[in-house]
Design an enzyme around this catalytic site. Structure first.
Site, PDB file in Angstrom:
ATOM      1  N   GLY A 132       0.820  -1.213   0.000  1.00 37.28           N
ATOM      2  CA  GLY A 132       0.000   0.000   0.000  1.00 37.28           C
ATOM      3  C   GLY A 132       0.853   1.263   0.000  1.00 37.28           C
ATOM      4  N   GLN A 133       0.170   2.408  -0.010  1.00 43.11           N
ATOM      5  CA  GLN A 133       0.899   3.694   0.003  1.00 43.11           C
ATOM      6  C   GLN A 133       1.885   3.754   1.172  1.00 43.11           C
ATOM      7  N   ALA A 181      -2.197  -3.319   7.087  1.00 44.83           N
ATOM      8  CA  ALA A 181      -3.167  -3.962   6.189  1.00 44.83           C
ATOM      9  C   ALA A 181      -4.574  -3.512   6.534  1.00 44.83           C
ATOM     10  N   SER A 194      -9.152  -0.070   3.223  1.00 41.53           N
ATOM     11  CA  SER A 194      -8.961   1.276   3.769  1.00 41.53           C
ATOM     12  C   SER A 194      -9.882   2.327   3.157  1.00 41.53           C
ATOM     13  N   TYR A 223     -16.691  -7.811   5.355  1.00 42.45           N
ATOM     14  CA  TYR A 223     -15.285  -8.020   4.979  1.00 42.45           C
ATOM     15  C   TYR A 223     -14.392  -6.965   5.646  1.00 42.45           C
ATOM     16  N   THR A 230      -6.810   5.666  13.041  1.00 44.94           N
ATOM     17  CA  THR A 230      -7.203   6.668  12.054  1.00 44.94           C
ATOM     18  C   THR A 230      -8.048   7.794  12.646  1.00 44.94           C
ATOM     19  N   GLU A 262     -10.588   8.772  11.307  1.00 45.26           N
ATOM     20  CA  GLU A 262     -11.991   8.395  11.070  1.00 45.26           C
ATOM     21  C   GLU A 262     -12.675   7.976  12.375  1.00 45.26           C
ATOM     22  N   TYR A 269     -16.050   1.202   8.219  1.00 47.45           N
ATOM     23  CA  TYR A 269     -14.583   1.286   8.333  1.00 47.45           C
ATOM     24  C   TYR A 269     -14.207   1.877   9.690  1.00 47.45           C
ATOM     25  N   LYS A 314     -12.235   0.036  12.780  1.00 41.82           N
ATOM     26  CA  LYS A 314     -10.969   0.570  13.300  1.00 41.82           C
ATOM     27  C   LYS A 314     -11.091   0.922  14.794  1.00 41.82           C
ATOM     28  N   HIS A 365      -3.196  11.314   5.012  1.00 41.02           N
ATOM     29  CA  HIS A 365      -1.888  11.632   4.441  1.00 41.02           C
ATOM     30  C   HIS A 365      -1.824  11.076   3.030  1.00 41.02           C
ATOM     31  N   ARG A 381      -0.771   7.531  -3.523  1.00 45.13           N
ATOM     32  CA  ARG A 381      -2.118   7.351  -2.991  1.00 45.13           C
ATOM     33  C   ARG A 381      -2.969   6.611  -4.020  1.00 45.13           C
TER      34      ARG A 381
HETATM   35  P1  NAP Z   1      -3.719   1.329   1.199  1.00 43.36           P
HETATM   36  O1  NAP Z   1      -2.856   2.043   0.214  1.00 43.36           O
HETATM   37  O2  NAP Z   1      -5.135   1.045   0.862  1.00 43.36           O
HETATM   38  O3  NAP Z   1      -2.987  -0.070   1.525  1.00 43.36           O
HETATM   39  C1  NAP Z   1      -3.639  -1.097   2.228  1.00 43.36           C
HETATM   40  C2  NAP Z   1      -2.733  -2.308   2.263  1.00 43.36           C
HETATM   41  O4  NAP Z   1      -3.390  -3.364   2.956  1.00 43.36           O
HETATM   42  C3  NAP Z   1      -2.391  -2.875   0.870  1.00 43.36           C
HETATM   43  O5  NAP Z   1      -1.062  -3.340   0.885  1.00 43.36           O
HETATM   44  C4  NAP Z   1      -3.342  -4.052   0.750  1.00 43.36           C
HETATM   45  O6  NAP Z   1      -2.903  -5.068  -0.137  1.00 43.36           O
HETATM   46  C5  NAP Z   1      -3.313  -4.555   2.170  1.00 43.36           C
HETATM   47  N1  NAP Z   1      -4.418  -5.439   2.512  1.00 43.36           N
HETATM   48  C6  NAP Z   1      -5.739  -5.207   2.339  1.00 43.36           C
HETATM   49  N2  NAP Z   1      -6.457  -6.253   2.784  1.00 43.36           N
HETATM   50  C7  NAP Z   1      -5.564  -7.162   3.250  1.00 43.36           C
HETATM   51  C8  NAP Z   1      -5.684  -8.466   3.815  1.00 43.36           C
HETATM   52  N3  NAP Z   1      -6.867  -9.042   3.991  1.00 43.36           N
HETATM   53  N4  NAP Z   1      -4.558  -9.100   4.203  1.00 43.36           N
HETATM   54  C9  NAP Z   1      -3.335  -8.548   3.998  1.00 43.36           C
HETATM   55  N5  NAP Z   1      -3.160  -7.326   3.445  1.00 43.36           N
HETATM   56  C10 NAP Z   1      -4.265  -6.653   3.076  1.00 43.36           C
HETATM   57  O7  NAP Z   1      -3.702   2.084   2.596  1.00 43.36           O
HETATM   58  P2  NAP Z   1      -2.687   3.204   3.154  1.00 43.36           P
HETATM   59  O8  NAP Z   1      -3.195   4.535   2.757  1.00 43.36           O
HETATM   60  O9  NAP Z   1      -1.311   2.792   2.869  1.00 43.36           O
HETATM   61  O10 NAP Z   1      -2.976   3.084   4.721  1.00 43.36           O
HETATM   62  C11 NAP Z   1      -2.251   2.165   5.530  1.00 43.36           C
HETATM   63  C12 NAP Z   1      -3.038   1.904   6.807  1.00 43.36           C
HETATM   64  O11 NAP Z   1      -3.228   3.119   7.513  1.00 43.36           O
HETATM   65  C13 NAP Z   1      -4.423   1.325   6.594  1.00 43.36           C
HETATM   66  O12 NAP Z   1      -4.689   0.466   7.674  1.00 43.36           O
HETATM   67  C14 NAP Z   1      -5.348   2.537   6.681  1.00 43.36           C
HETATM   68  O13 NAP Z   1      -6.634   2.145   7.083  1.00 43.36           O
HETATM   69  C15 NAP Z   1      -4.629   3.354   7.718  1.00 43.36           C
HETATM   70  N6  NAP Z   1      -4.790   4.815   7.633  1.00 43.36           N
HETATM   71  C16 NAP Z   1      -4.520   5.458   6.461  1.00 43.36           C
HETATM   72  C17 NAP Z   1      -4.598   6.845   6.429  1.00 43.36           C
HETATM   73  C18 NAP Z   1      -4.300   7.613   5.171  1.00 43.36           C
HETATM   74  O14 NAP Z   1      -4.649   8.797   5.117  1.00 43.36           O
HETATM   75  N7  NAP Z   1      -3.624   7.011   4.193  1.00 43.36           N
HETATM   76  C19 NAP Z   1      -4.947   7.561   7.584  1.00 43.36           C
HETATM   77  C20 NAP Z   1      -5.187   6.855   8.762  1.00 43.36           C
HETATM   78  C21 NAP Z   1      -5.085   5.475   8.782  1.00 43.36           C
HETATM   79  P3  NAP Z   1      -3.186  -4.982  -1.745  1.00 43.36           P
HETATM   80  O15 NAP Z   1      -2.111  -4.069  -2.287  1.00 43.36           O
HETATM   81  O16 NAP Z   1      -3.033  -6.396  -2.179  1.00 43.36           O
HETATM   82  O17 NAP Z   1      -4.565  -4.425  -1.913  1.00 43.36           O
HETATM   83  O1  G4F Z   2     -10.198  10.633   0.088  1.00 40.83           O
HETATM   84  P1  G4F Z   2     -11.287  10.030   0.875  1.00 40.83           P
HETATM   85  O2  G4F Z   2     -11.946   8.828   0.299  1.00 40.83           O
HETATM   86  O3  G4F Z   2     -10.680   9.743   2.308  1.00 40.83           O
HETATM   87  P2  G4F Z   2     -11.357   9.530   3.751  1.00 40.83           P
HETATM   88  O4  G4F Z   2     -12.753   9.069   3.651  1.00 40.83           O
HETATM   89  O5  G4F Z   2     -11.090  10.767   4.542  1.00 40.83           O
HETATM   90  O6  G4F Z   2     -10.497   8.302   4.309  1.00 40.83           O
HETATM   91  C1  G4F Z   2      -9.077   8.282   4.216  1.00 40.83           C
HETATM   92  O7  G4F Z   2      -8.521   8.917   5.350  1.00 40.83           O
HETATM   93  C2  G4F Z   2      -8.792   8.265   6.600  1.00 40.83           C
HETATM   94  C3  G4F Z   2      -8.126   9.106   7.693  1.00 40.83           C
HETATM   95  O8  G4F Z   2      -9.023  10.093   8.132  1.00 40.83           O
HETATM   96  C4  G4F Z   2      -8.221   6.861   6.542  1.00 40.83           C
HETATM   97  F1  G4F Z   2      -8.432   6.241   7.734  1.00 40.83           F
HETATM   98  C5  G4F Z   2      -8.875   6.094   5.412  1.00 40.83           C
HETATM   99  O9  G4F Z   2      -8.259   4.800   5.324  1.00 40.83           O
HETATM  100  C6  G4F Z   2      -8.633   6.830   4.094  1.00 40.83           C
HETATM  101  O10 G4F Z   2      -7.251   6.791   3.837  1.00 40.83           O
HETATM  102  O11 G4F Z   2     -12.424  11.113   1.134  1.00 40.83           O
HETATM  103  C7  G4F Z   2     -12.156  12.363   1.719  1.00 40.83           C
HETATM  104  C8  G4F Z   2     -13.399  13.237   1.664  1.00 40.83           C
HETATM  105  C9  G4F Z   2     -14.684  12.537   2.136  1.00 40.83           C
HETATM  106  O12 G4F Z   2     -15.403  13.426   2.937  1.00 40.83           O
HETATM  107  C10 G4F Z   2     -15.467  12.261   0.857  1.00 40.83           C
HETATM  108  O13 G4F Z   2     -16.874  12.272   1.018  1.00 40.83           O
HETATM  109  O14 G4F Z   2     -13.619  13.571   0.281  1.00 40.83           O
HETATM  110  C11 G4F Z   2     -15.000  13.433   0.003  1.00 40.83           C
HETATM  111  N1  G4F Z   2     -15.175  13.193  -1.435  1.00 40.83           N
HETATM  112  C12 G4F Z   2     -15.807  14.040  -2.290  1.00 40.83           C
HETATM  113  N2  G4F Z   2     -15.829  13.511  -3.517  1.00 40.83           N
HETATM  114  C13 G4F Z   2     -14.756  12.123  -2.126  1.00 40.83           C
HETATM  115  C14 G4F Z   2     -15.176  12.319  -3.436  1.00 40.83           C
HETATM  116  N3  G4F Z   2     -14.052  11.021  -1.740  1.00 40.83           N
HETATM  117  C15 G4F Z   2     -13.762  10.105  -2.702  1.00 40.83           C
HETATM  118  N4  G4F Z   2     -13.034   9.012  -2.353  1.00 40.83           N
HETATM  119  N5  G4F Z   2     -14.176  10.242  -4.003  1.00 40.83           N
HETATM  120  C16 G4F Z   2     -14.902  11.340  -4.432  1.00 40.83           C
HETATM  121  O15 G4F Z   2     -15.246  11.448  -5.595  1.00 40.83           O
END
Ligand code: NAP
Ligand code: G4F
Length: 380
Positions: free
Chosen positions: A13-14, A88, A91, A102, A134, A136, A158, A162, A188, A193
């Site tokens: 993932g990212q 993992a 997300s 799931y 998170t 969230e 979600y 979490k 982030h 992403r």
């Molecule tokens: P991401 O890009 O969606 O990556 C998710 C990773 O989890 C991928 O490597 C995915 O594998 C793997 N995965 C999904 N289901 C799995 C399973 N059943 N078993 C093993 N691996 C699995 O997410 P990210 O943005 O890097 O975020 C990393 C973590 O931080 C996540 O837990 C997310 O919920 C949390 N988080 C993210 C943010 C954010 O803003 N990015 C903020 C707060 C918390 P595949 O590549 O095979 O799909």
């Molecule tokens: O980019 P989003 O899908 O991220 P969201 O829902 O904030 O979740 C991400 O950040 C969380 C941390 O706070 C992580 F835990 C989570 O795993 C993930 O990385 O949406 C951001 C906002 C939402 O309010 C959504 O309703 O953007 C709004 N939005 C507006 N138009 C959209 C869209 N979101 C998406 N994905 N696609 C749209 O077209």
């Protein structure tokens, strides 16, 4: 240099990809769990995977899945990691409404399976555990800004999954004295992403629109506000949490909040397109107020010159003032929305010496220019 061994779930993932780079740089031996997929899913780590100096010397990949207890136990016994980063997850918040069961299996019970396996295989005194919690969790936020003491009110399957993971980490820390921490990370972003998260969807579409490969960007809620930081900095923060003497929970955030609408304005502006907004609700449109064609012409020329292979895109769009480039569709609305997130990273600054450095304007610039380069290179 360290000789520690780390195990990362979600390495493809990212965050997993940036964390791997950071740990390798610090001298760790890194083990990552990847899922079996019908097509390649290692693009974000291919630069490491394809390096014979790294693969199977410093970086080791293993098949596994956090819904499969046997693979977790087997890998813990085999790798005996000093540090475990549980990244993992399913997300995507909107997708969690479509696959709630799931999402709970992976995001809630996946965490339980891991933390319990640590105890069962006897790694509870040795391994430190990072849980990707998170912002969230705050959902319908009870205060602004949100910190480690703000009450939670998740607004999606979600967020609820979490929340379980957050509490099971706290419980195992207290019950079994395991070094387990919750990193409560606000959004982030980066060029890595996933394309269906809003920031990347916007930066990719802006690049394609400026190059004439797409007409419009269709979004959901433009009013939602998020605290958006730069992903590599947040992954460094994860590592810092595990270097402390005592386990604790930390918020990582920038302390600023901006709307989806503002993010759009910045992304298009980077390409010389000034937006103005007309209409309300689902009728709202983002319209080109002013288009400075020199900006995209210059970027196209410079980027094409930088490429080692020939560019597939040689001309830009025929956009004119008044063209509609952003529309709203209820298809992207969520049954329950998180309206506003803004974190208070004071504790992380004081205890970890961590702070977000990249401001939103710079983040948008990085993402838009990376997408522009990708689109010019690939032609789509
Ligand atoms: P991401 O890009 O969606 O990556 C998710 C990773 O989890 C991928 O490597 C995915 O594998 C793997 N995965 C999904 N289901 C799995 C399973 N059943 N078993 C093993 N691996 C699995 O997410 P990210 O943005 O890097 O975020 C990393 C973590 O931080 C996540 O837990 C997310 O919920 C949390 N988080 C993210 C943010 C954010 O803003 N990015 C903020 C707060 C918390 P595949 O590549 O095979 O799909
Ligand atoms: O980019 P989003 O899908 O991220 P969201 O829902 O904030 O979740 C991400 O950040 C969380 C941390 O706070 C992580 F835990 C989570 O795993 C993930 O990385 O949406 C951001 C906002 C939402 O309010 C959504 O309703 O953007 C709004 N939005 C507006 N138009 C959209 C869209 N979101 C998406 N994905 N696609 C749209 O077209």
């Amino acid at each position: 240099m360290s000789s520690k061994r780390a195990l990362i779930t979600g390495i493809t993932g990212q965050d997993g990809s940036y964390l791997t780079e950071i740990l390798l740089e610090k001298g760790y031996e890194v083990h990552g769990i990847i899922r079996r997929s019908s097509s390649f899913n290692t693009q974000r780590i291919d630069h490491l995977y394809n390096n014979p100096e790294i693969l199977n010397r410093k970086l080791f990949l293993h098949y596994g899945d956090v819904v499969d207890s046997s693979s977790i136990n087997r890998l813990l016994e085999k790798v005996e990691p000093d540090e475990i980063y549980n990244l993992a997850a399913q997300s995507h918040v909107k997708v969690s409404f479509e696959v709630p069961d799931y999402t709970a299996q992976v995001d809630a019970l996946g965490t339980l399976r891991f933390i319990d396996a640590i105890k069962e295989v006897g790694l509870d005194k040795k391994a430190k555990f990072y849980q990707a919690s998170t912002s969230e969790l705050y959902g319908k936020a009870r205060e602004v800004p949100q910190d480690e003491n703000t009450p939670f009110y998740p607004r999606s399957p979600y967020g609820v999954a979490k929340l379980y993971a957050y509490w099971i980490i706290k419980n195992y820390r207290e019950a079994y004295n395991i070094f387990a921490v919750n990193g409560i990370l606000f959004n982030h972003e980066s060029p890595r992403r996933g394309e269906t998260f809003v920031t990347r969807k916007i930066t990719r579409a802006a690049a394609r629109i400026a190059l004439g490969l797409q007409d419009k960007l269709v979004l959901g809620n433009l009013d939602a506000k998020r605290d958006w930081g730069y992903a590599p900095e947040y992954c460094e923060g994860m590592w810092r949490m595990l270097q402390q003497d005592e386990p604790d929970d930390y918020v990582l955030a920038t302390g600023e909040t901006h709307s989806v609408r503002e993010f759009c304005e910045l992304a298009f502006a980077e390409l010389g397109i000034e937006l103005e907004w007309r209409g309300k609700g689902v009728e709202e449109r983002g319209i080109v107020k002013e288009f400075d064609i020199e900006v995209i012409s210059d970027k196209l020329r410079v980027t094409s010159n930088e490429l080692t292979t020939s560019s597939h895109v040689t001309s830009h769009t025929s956009l004119t003032n008044g063209s509609v480039v952003v529309e709203v569709s209820p298809q992207y609305f969520r049954p329950t929305e998180v309206d506003l997130l803004m974190g208070n990273p004071k504790k992380a600054k004081e205890k970890l010496g961590w702070e977000a450095k990249t401001r939103l304007e710079e983040l948008v610039k990085i993402m838009v220019n990376a997408d522009l380069k990708k689109v010019i290179e690939k032609g789509y």
